[in-house]
Every structure is written in C-alpha cells, then in structure tokens.
Design a protein around this motif. Structure first.
Motif, PDB file in Angstrom:
ATOM      1  N   ILE A  17      -8.289  39.819  24.972  1.00 57.85           N
ATOM      2  CA  ILE A  17      -9.160  40.865  25.641  1.00 57.85           C
ATOM      3  C   ILE A  17     -10.314  40.171  27.000  1.00 57.85           C
ATOM      4  CG2 ILE A  17     -11.040  41.945  26.183  1.00 57.85           C
ATOM      5  CD1 ILE A  17     -10.625  42.933  22.734  1.00 57.85           C
ATOM      6  N   ALA A  18     -10.128  39.154  26.797  1.00 56.71           N
ATOM      7  CA  ALA A  18     -11.209  38.450  27.742  1.00 56.71           C
ATOM      8  C   ALA A  18      -9.547  37.613  28.164  1.00 56.71           C
ATOM      9  CB  ALA A  18     -12.216  36.998  27.157  1.00 56.71           C
ATOM     10  N   GLY A  19      -9.161  37.261  28.057  1.00 65.10           N
ATOM     11  CA  GLY A  19      -7.638  36.380  29.040  1.00 65.10           C
ATOM     12  C   GLY A  19      -6.886  37.885  30.008  1.00 65.10           C
ATOM     13  N   LEU A  20      -6.697  38.899  28.502  1.00 62.68           N
ATOM     14  CA  LEU A  20      -5.774  40.335  29.999  1.00 62.68           C
ATOM     15  C   LEU A  20      -6.743  40.902  30.489  1.00 62.68           C
ATOM     16  CD1 LEU A  20      -4.489  40.988  26.901  1.00 62.68           C
ATOM     17  CD2 LEU A  20      -3.216  40.356  28.314  1.00 62.68           C
ATOM     18  N   LEU A  21      -8.358  40.804  30.625  1.00 60.42           N
ATOM     19  CA  LEU A  21      -8.989  41.561  31.678  1.00 60.42           C
ATOM     20  C   LEU A  21      -8.878  41.199  32.894  1.00 60.42           C
ATOM     21  CD1 LEU A  21     -12.418  42.311  29.943  1.00 60.42           C
ATOM     22  CD2 LEU A  21     -10.929  44.259  31.020  1.00 60.42           C
ATOM     23  N   PRO A  22      -8.891  40.090  33.412  1.00 65.82           N
ATOM     24  CA  PRO A  22      -8.877  39.611  34.839  1.00 65.82           C
ATOM     25  C   PRO A  22      -7.048  39.814  35.124  1.00 65.82           C
ATOM     26  CG  PRO A  22     -10.030  37.936  33.821  1.00 65.82           C
ATOM     27  CD  PRO A  22      -9.671  39.148  32.961  1.00 65.82           C
ATOM     28  N   LEU A  23      -6.599  40.066  34.467  1.00 66.02           N
ATOM     29  CA  LEU A  23      -4.204  40.252  34.845  1.00 66.02           C
ATOM     30  C   LEU A  23      -4.743  41.519  35.083  1.00 66.02           C
ATOM     31  CD1 LEU A  23      -3.349  37.247  32.481  1.00 66.02           C
ATOM     32  CD2 LEU A  23      -3.944  37.169  34.577  1.00 66.02           C
ATOM     33  N   LEU A  24      -5.310  42.403  34.069  1.00 67.05           N
ATOM     34  CA  LEU A  24      -5.668  44.180  34.072  1.00 67.05           C
ATOM     35  C   LEU A  24      -6.019  43.896  35.923  1.00 67.05           C
ATOM     36  CD1 LEU A  24      -6.117  45.543  30.917  1.00 67.05           C
ATOM     37  CD2 LEU A  24      -4.009  45.556  32.139  1.00 67.05           C
ATOM     38  N   VAL A  25      -7.582  43.713  35.770  1.00 69.03           N
ATOM     39  CA  VAL A  25      -7.708  44.333  36.540  1.00 69.03           C
ATOM     40  C   VAL A  25      -6.942  43.621  38.282  1.00 69.03           C
ATOM     41  CG1 VAL A  25     -10.171  43.789  38.980  1.00 69.03           C
ATOM     42  CG2 VAL A  25      -9.849  44.047  35.895  1.00 69.03           C
ATOM     43  N   ARG A  26      -6.311  42.858  38.182  1.00 65.46           N
ATOM     44  CA  ARG A  26      -5.905  42.273  39.469  1.00 65.46           C
ATOM     45  C   ARG A  26      -4.158  43.538  39.375  1.00 65.46           C
ATOM     46  NH1 ARG A  26      -4.592  41.599  43.581  1.00 65.46           N
ATOM     47  NH2 ARG A  26      -2.749  40.002  44.452  1.00 65.46           N
ATOM     48  N   PHE A  27      -3.494  43.747  37.687  1.00 64.96           N
ATOM     49  CA  PHE A  27      -2.571  44.254  37.482  1.00 64.96           C
ATOM     50  C   PHE A  27      -2.619  45.414  38.241  1.00 64.96           C
ATOM     51  CE2 PHE A  27       0.264  47.657  35.736  1.00 64.96           C
ATOM     52  CZ  PHE A  27       0.998  47.094  36.332  1.00 64.96           C
ATOM     53  N   PHE A  28      -3.849  46.491  38.562  1.00 62.03           N
ATOM     54  CA  PHE A  28      -4.390  47.618  39.278  1.00 62.03           C
ATOM     55  C   PHE A  28      -4.402  47.690  40.389  1.00 62.03           C
ATOM     56  CE2 PHE A  28      -4.454  48.964  34.154  1.00 62.03           C
ATOM     57  CZ  PHE A  28      -3.986  49.324  34.590  1.00 62.03           C
ATOM     58  N   ASP A  29      -5.135  46.282  40.794  1.00 57.63           N
ATOM     59  CA  ASP A  29      -5.190  46.215  42.635  1.00 57.63           C
ATOM     60  C   ASP A  29      -3.778  46.074  42.863  1.00 57.63           C
ATOM     61  OD1 ASP A  29      -6.972  44.903  44.616  1.00 57.63           O
ATOM     62  OD2 ASP A  29      -6.065  42.956  44.582  1.00 57.63           O
TER      63      ASP A  29
END
Lengths: 125, 230
Positions: free
Chosen positions: B11-23
C-alpha cells in the motif's frame, strides 16, 4: 515549476529586463535544487524510519521487543517516503529537457517582443 | 492482526504512484481543456481581425495559459503553440526583404482616389476610432490581398507567404505595376511594417500611408479597367 506558464515568458520579455534567459536559468536552478533537496530528504527520512526495523529484523527480535503495529507503521512510512523520493528524483531528471525547450521558446517569443510590449501598453484593458 | 507487513509495504509503495497517476490524468484533462480553448479557428479569426487587442488577448489568454512543463512534455501542446507563434511571427515580422525600414515619401504623388472603396473606408474608420496599429494592420492585409489578386489575374506566379515586397518586385518585373506605383505602395507598406512591428507611428504618418496606398491601388484599378475596355 508547475505554475510557470508561457504567459510568464511574455511578461518577462515585455518587461524588457536584460538577459531574460539568465532569469529563466535562475528559476530552473532554484527548482532543480529544491527538488533534489526534497528527494534527498524523503530518501533519508525513509532510511531513518526503516533502520530500527531492519536492525531488529537482522538481530532476530523483530516481534519480541517492538509492537507489531509499530513495525507495520514504520515499514509503511519507509516505503511511502522512499517511493515518493524516487518519484521526485525522476521528475527532477526531466527538468533539463523542460529547461532547454523553455530557452528555445523564449528565443522565439523575443522575436515578437515589440508586438507584446505594444499590446501590454495599448491593447490590454 | 488483519494487516501484515507485506500488505502495508504494498500500500505504501502504491500510494505515491497512485497520486502521481491521478496527477498525470488531471494534467491530461487540463491540457485537453486548454487545447480546446486555444482552437485553431479562433486563432485564425483573431488574425483576421487585424486588431492589436484581439490578437494580443488571444496570445495572452489562450496561448499563454499553457504551462511550461506541458509545452515541454506534450507534443500536441508544443506543436500548437509553435504554430501560433510562427503565425504571429509571420504577421508581425516583415519578411527578410521587407525588414522594418524607413522609405522616403515618393516624389510623384498619384491622384486617382477611389473614395468608395469599402476596404479603405474600414481602414480610415479604424484609424479614427481605434489604434493606428489596427488600421495599419488592416491596410497591410488589404494591400497584400489586392497584390496577390492582381498577380493571379496577370498570371504572375507568387505566394502570399513571400511578403508584399517580393510580390511587388515580381509585379514590377512582369510590367504589371509601374515603378511609381510600386514606390507609393512600398512607402505605405514600410509604415505599416513599422507599426505592426511595435514602433511608434504617428497619426499623420498613418494617414499618409493610407493615402499613398489608396491612390496607388485606385490607379491600378483604373489601369486595369482601361486595359479591359480598350
């Protein structure tokens, strides 16, 4: 960097400051430095958070002395910060290209500088 | 314990990637919106308006709204902005052969003024009501269109991209336009170029440019009519 728009280049050129390219260089230098610092900070904090957990893991008393919840929170934070740091680092790497493209755009805008200045003086409401 | 270390790590690894993806998705949506606003047809309309304000407003609010990162990273944005800047450059920068230069007022003044010419009525109206920039931009476009039309009618091969000076040279070389007429037009065009390029042009100078061009084009029309009848 995200908030810098092409309109800002128009403003820079029409304000007739000397060497606008130097101003752009300064802005990019500042953004580059700031991003690099941020990436380093994120990676360093990630390492600091994960160090006690790793130490305990290699000593073999991970579940003995530390609460399992603390382990989970520490690992979660460490990975979150590390991946965020890497993302910032990757974006910093792309800044060079943006810089070069911006400089060439500035050169083109300078060619229509008299028009922009006149519009700023007369045409704008 | 319902959450183990592996799940937490994932979850921790995916969170920033998800934020970047939505950005990234949000950035794409914004770019699409801005590209829609900076539609090509609107730009052509702005160019046709021959108005400093309309053209400047378009450049400022539509082209200027793009972020530098968008320009650097998105091919479509870069292509659109470059295209617009090129057109503006072509519009405000005279071609190499008609660089901003001051041409002496021709000694021989032409007389046949066509007061009913609607294009010149518009130019004079703009000169009185708006800025000299708008009036002279319209004047330059009028002269250019008339010369291209004249070239087509006389089968002289020209392109409007050549710039007025070259078109005029071709027409003089082919004997379609006399050197006196050409001098009058060159004088007018030199004033329009100075104005469009951003230099100060007084009302009197603008009026002279309009008069010389109107005389010259009226004379050309009379010559053409005389050739057609005789």
């Amino acid at each position: 960097m995200a908030s810098l728009k092409i309109r800002d280049l128009f403003d820079l050129v029409s304000s007739e400051v000397s060497n606008p390219d130097k101003h752009i260089e300064k802005v990019f230098d500042w953004v580059h430095g700031r991003r690099l610092e941020l990436a380093k900070w994120l990676l360093a904090v990630s390492l600091a958070v994960s160090a006690p957990v790793l130490l305990a893991y290699f000593k073999g008393d991970l579940t003995g002395t530390i609460s399992p919840w603390w382990v989970i929170v520490a690992v979660f934070l460490a990975v979150l910060l590390a991946v965020s740091g890497l993302v910032v680092l990757l974006r910093t790497g792309r800044l060079h290209r943006t810089y070069l493209v911006t400089q060439s755009l500035l050169g083109r805008i300078q060619q229509i500088a008299p028009f922009i200045s006149r519009y700023r003086e007369e045409g704008r409401e | 314990m319902s959450i183990d270390i592996l799940t937490s790590t994932a979850i921790a690894g995916l969170l920033p990637l998800l934020v970047r993806f939505f950005d990234f998705l949000w950035g794409k949506l914004l770019t699409r919106k801005r590209l829609r606003q900076a539609e090509e047809t609107l730009f052509i309309e702005a160019l046709r308006s021959d108005s400093l304000k309309t053209l400047g407003d378009y450049l400022d609010s539509k082209v200027g709204q793009f972020e530098l990162t968008e320009y650097a990273e998105k091919e479509e944005v870069r292509h659109r902005v470059d295209q617009f800047l090129l057109r503006i450059q072509e519009f405000v920068n005279p071609s190499e052969t008609e660089r901003v230069e001051t041409i002496e007022e021709p000694g021989e003044v032409l007389v046949g003024v066509d007061t009913d010419d609607p294009d010149f009525q518009l130019v004079r109206h703009k000169l009185m009501t708006t800025s000299s920039w708008d009036a002279l931009a319209t004047l330059r476009r009028t002269v250019e269109l008339r010369l291209v039309q004249l070239a087509v009618e006389n089968r002289v091969e020209v392109s409007s991209k050549l710039g007025i000076a070259r078109i005029l040279n071709s027409l003089v070389r082919e004997g379609v336009v006399s050197p006196t007429l050409a001098d009058n037009l060159r004088f007018s065009v030199s004033i329009t170029n100075r104005a469009i390029h951003g230099e100060d042009v007084s009302y009197d100078e603008a009026l002279e440019a309009v008069s010389h061009a109107q005389h010259a084009l009226a004379e050309l029309r009379l010559l053409r009519e005389a050739q057609e009848t005789g």
